[in-house]
Write a protein that holds these residues in place. Structure first.
Motif, PDB file in Angstrom:
ATOM      1  N   LYS A   1       0.749  -1.220  -0.058  1.00 10.25           N
ATOM      2  CA  LYS A   1       0.255   0.121  -0.028  1.00 10.25           C
ATOM      3  C   LYS A   1       0.716   1.456   0.072  1.00 10.25           C
ATOM      4  O   LYS A   1       1.897   1.294   0.763  1.00 10.25           O
ATOM      5  CB  LYS A   1      -0.972   0.034   1.274  1.00 10.25           C
ATOM      6  N   ILE A   2       0.489   2.211  -0.943  1.00  4.51           N
ATOM      7  CA  ILE A   2       1.134   3.352  -0.659  1.00  4.51           C
ATOM      8  C   ILE A   2      -0.048   4.751  -0.431  1.00  4.51           C
ATOM      9  O   ILE A   2      -1.023   4.456  -0.455  1.00  4.51           O
ATOM     10  CB  ILE A   2       1.676   3.743  -2.085  1.00  4.51           C
ATOM     11  N   VAL A   3       0.422   5.865  -0.180  1.00  7.02           N
ATOM     12  CA  VAL A   3      -0.050   6.931   0.076  1.00  7.02           C
ATOM     13  C   VAL A   3      -0.280   7.678  -1.296  1.00  7.02           C
ATOM     14  O   VAL A   3       0.699   8.274  -1.830  1.00  7.02           O
ATOM     15  CB  VAL A   3       0.500   7.894   1.257  1.00  7.02           C
ATOM     16  N   ARG A   4      -1.766   8.349  -1.588  1.00  6.76           N
ATOM     17  CA  ARG A   4      -1.751   9.214  -2.589  1.00  6.76           C
ATOM     18  C   ARG A   4      -2.684  10.471  -1.992  1.00  6.76           C
ATOM     19  O   ARG A   4      -3.257  10.156  -1.110  1.00  6.76           O
ATOM     20  CB  ARG A   4      -2.428   8.543  -3.820  1.00  6.76           C
ATOM     21  N   LYS A   5      -2.285  11.577  -2.764  1.00  5.59           N
ATOM     22  CA  LYS A   5      -3.016  12.773  -2.295  1.00  5.59           C
ATOM     23  C   LYS A   5      -3.909  13.157  -3.459  1.00  5.59           C
ATOM     24  O   LYS A   5      -3.415  13.269  -4.712  1.00  5.59           O
ATOM     25  CB  LYS A   5      -2.020  13.611  -2.052  1.00  5.59           C
ATOM     26  N   TYR A   6      -5.194  13.840  -3.094  1.00  3.96           N
ATOM     27  CA  TYR A   6      -6.059  14.392  -3.833  1.00  3.96           C
ATOM     28  C   TYR A   6      -6.544  15.515  -3.314  1.00  3.96           C
ATOM     29  O   TYR A   6      -6.645  15.675  -2.373  1.00  3.96           O
ATOM     30  CB  TYR A   6      -7.360  13.226  -4.285  1.00  3.96           C
TER      31      TYR A   6
END
Length: 211
Positions: free
Chosen positions: A192-197
């Motif tokens: 799992k990775i972290v993504r920003k929106y």
């Protein structure tokens, strides 16, 4: 002194433990739509030397703090705007759902982490919000509307709708905040990775954060 020591030695530890643990507040929360909302305490005063209305250094530090909270508490997503962090917990609720642990630990982590990031003592309060299925995007929309109104009033001193019409190049990250999610990596499906929106994109394009 001897009288005090006698009292210390005479107490029944197990009996006292059972007695006083039974007096602890033990309200438990559960469900798959649980949000921990953390609000900065007196940030406008404690960060008065930073740029108004949104300093990029503060925004980045808040997002880093949200990611740290997500890691520590197993949250699936966070919504960050202005001086608040909203943690979305899924089916896993740490500390067996004990409210006092959730609010005290989350505010402690956020306060210490952001203080180190920005080099001064800063504090958060924390509360639990229980959402019904399908309310998560509406919840983000509500918080974004409040934050955007405060943000725009710093520029125009006009009502929200009028202010939007006056500003051509809107910075939606600063105005409405961002949603940070833990997602499976395309290159490493097991990781799992972290993504920003941008929150404004989430509000307009997502049906739910829980996916």
């Amino acid at each position: 002194m001897l009288t005090s020591l006698d009292k210390l030695l005479s107490i029944d530890l197990e009996q006292a433990k059972r007695r006083f643990q039974s007096k602890e507040a033990s309200y438990k929360v559960s469900g798959e739509r649980l949000v921990i909302r953390l609000d900065g305490v007196s940030f406008s005063v404690n960060l008065s030397d930073f740029k108004k209305p949104r300093d990029e250094r503060v925004r980045e530090a808040m997002e880093d703090t949200a990611i740290e909270l997500m890691k520590r508490l197993g949250a699936i997503a966070a919504y960050v705007v202005s001086d608040e962090i909203n943690l979305f917990l899924g089916s896993y609720v740490p500390f067996n759902g004990r409210e006092f642990k959730l609010v005290s630990v989350s505010s402690g982590i956020a306060s210490s982490y952001l203080s180190i990031k920005l080099g001064r003592p800063l504090y958060f309060d924390s509360r639990i919000v229980l959402l019904n299925t399908g309310e998560d995007i509406e919840y983000v929309t509500w918080r974004a509307r409040l934050a955007a109104g405060n943000y725009l009033s710093n520029f125009t001193n006009r009502p929200f709708r009028e202010a939007i019409e006056l500003i051509d190049d809107m910075n939606y990250i600063d105005c409405c905040g961002s949603v940070i999610k833990r997602e499976w990596s395309d290159s490493k499906p097991s990781e799992k990775i972290v993504r920003k929106y941008s929150a404004i994109d989430v509000i307009s394009g997502w049906n739910t954060i829980y996916r």
